[in-house]
Design a protein around this motif. Structure first.
Motif, PDB file in Angstrom:
ATOM      1  N   UNK A 228      -6.474  -6.064  -3.162  1.00 56.37           N
ATOM      2  CA  UNK A 228      -6.284  -5.922  -4.605  1.00 56.37           C
ATOM      3  C   UNK A 228      -4.942  -5.256  -4.897  1.00 56.37           C
ATOM      4  N   UNK A 229      -4.607  -4.227  -4.141  1.00 61.14           N
ATOM      5  CA  UNK A 229      -3.334  -3.534  -4.338  1.00 61.14           C
ATOM      6  C   UNK A 229      -2.155  -4.458  -4.053  1.00 61.14           C
ATOM      7  N   UNK A 230      -2.259  -5.254  -2.998  1.00 63.17           N
ATOM      8  CA  UNK A 230      -1.176  -6.166  -2.613  1.00 63.17           C
ATOM      9  C   UNK A 230      -0.933  -7.217  -3.684  1.00 63.17           C
ATOM     10  N   UNK A 231      -2.007  -7.859  -4.149  1.00 69.98           N
ATOM     11  CA  UNK A 231      -1.870  -8.984  -5.059  1.00 69.98           C
ATOM     12  C   UNK A 231      -1.574  -8.560  -6.487  1.00 69.98           C
ATOM     13  N   UNK A 232      -2.044  -7.383  -6.880  1.00 76.02           N
ATOM     14  CA  UNK A 232      -1.816  -6.923  -8.246  1.00 76.02           C
ATOM     15  C   UNK A 232      -0.719  -5.873  -8.315  1.00 76.02           C
ATOM     16  N   UNK A 233      -0.083  -5.623  -7.186  1.00 79.35           N
ATOM     17  CA  UNK A 233       1.020  -4.679  -7.168  1.00 79.35           C
ATOM     18  C   UNK A 233       2.372  -5.346  -7.167  1.00 79.35           C
ATOM     19  N   UNK A 234       2.405  -6.673  -7.355  1.00 78.52           N
ATOM     20  CA  UNK A 234       3.663  -7.381  -7.438  1.00 78.52           C
ATOM     21  C   UNK A 234       4.397  -7.531  -6.122  1.00 78.52           C
TER      22      UNK A 234
END
Length: 353
Positions: A228-234
């Motif tokens: 989630x952090x990777x994909x929504x962190x740009x």
């Protein structure tokens, strides 16, 4: 004409040979917007049940007609570490050279082209020094007779931002509310854990958390949080793509253009407003602006250039290359008909051999 109008009617799970039907195109369009959304979440806006969508996607994926991959976001590539490279080579070595270059994890795309060169590469590395090493190694290949490197200064539009036009406004609005379309936060640098996740998702961007956790030997809760952090962190991009010939895009071209420097940013933004523009970038060469256009027919290239000139009166087209065959596109190896035949994960940090 709406692009899906050229295909057969929506019916069962088997479209006409060599085409994608309207539901196939709508599904790909939806997955461009929300690549990891659950089938049940996509069912309502697409007007079919989740089981049908799942079955459709398995057929498209297994046939190589559509796929979802994952790669580092453009924010992870510093100036001088993204380039388009024109390659001239010994004529009889062209096919073999293209095959070798397609196996390079830094060569995101490899095209056989008609124009002023034989091959056109898109290359991405984590640093400028790695890009320099790649260009030097490329020049040492005995089949290569000349290269010309165009460093990307700014991406006005990346291919992952391009969307099919197969959904209604209401359908797009519904899909925009899905979890996978949540706004991204400011991008940080990719960590080693991020890079491991990128490689795990490279071949199948819808791969389950359980499968990734088993491969990486990490708890599912940890993988879910990191993902989630990777994909929504740009920091990473999930990209749904399709075999272009099956979707009605019969030709593609790269246009090398020039505009006055003061108009470069505005001109780049204008190019992104053209429907057929897949990618637009400012580059550091005599041609300081380029675009990649997908066309329904080669005859449409003149129309595209006319549209670009109408929007940007100062624009001059200096050169153009027409793609004869995509050997590789954003990590996917492609057959003669544009279907995926394999995957070479994009790895910006891979050492130059």
């Amino acid at each position: 004409m709406h692009e899906s109008a050229v295909f057969g009617p929506v019916g069962g799970d088997t479209p006409s040979r060599g085409t994608l039907d309207e539901l196939d195109l709508a599904l790909v369009n939806a997955l461009q917007m929300a690549p990891r959304a659950p089938w049940a979440q996509l069912a309502r806006p697409l007007g079919v049940d989740a089981a049908t969508l799942s079955r459709r996607w398995v057929r498209l994926r297994d046939s190589g007609e559509a796929w979802i991959t994952c790669h580092a976001a453009p924010s992870q590539v510093t100036y001088g570490a993204l380039a388009l490279i024109e390659v001239s080579c010994v004529p009889q070595a062209r096919e073999a050279l293209a095959g070798r270059l397609a196996r390079h994890p830094q060569a995101t795309s490899v095209e056989l082209v008609a124009g002023s060169c034989d091959l056109l590469l898109t290359v991405a590395t984590a640093t400028k020094s790695l890009m320099t090493a790649y260009v030097l190694a490329l020049g040492r290949d005995e089949a290569v007779t000349a290269t010309r490197t165009h460093l990307v200064q700014h991406l006005h539009q990346d291919g992952s931002e391009w969307r099919m036009d197969s959904l209604s406004r209401d359908q797009r609005r519904d899909l925009a509310e899905t979890e996978d379309s949540a706004p991204h936060t400011a991008a940080a640098s990719l960590s080693p854990e991020d890079r491991a996740l990128l490689l795990a998702l490279a071949e199948d961007g819808r791969r389950s958390v359980a499968s990734i956790a088993a491969e990486l030997d990490r708890p599912e809760s940890t993988v879910r949080r990191l993902l989630h952090s990777l994909l929504h962190g740009g920091r990473a991009v999930l990209r749904c793509d399709t075999a272009h010939l099956y979707a009605g895009w019969r030709s593609s071209a790269t246009l090398w253009m020039s505009v006055p420097p003061a108009q470069l940013t505005t001109a780049g933004e204008e190019l992104t407003r053209l429907r057929d523009t897949r990618m637009a970038a400012s580059v550091s060469s005599e041609a300081n602006l380029l675009s990649v256009a997908w066309l329904h027919a080669l005859d449409d290239l003149a129309r595209y250039e006319a549209q670009a000139s109408a929007r940007i009166p100062s624009l001059r087209v200096l050169n153009r290359t027409v793609t004869l065959h995509w050997v590789k596109r954003m990590g996917r190896l492609l057959g003669d008909d544009g279907r995926s035949t394999g995957c070479v994960p994009i790895d910006l940090w891979h050492p130059i051999v």
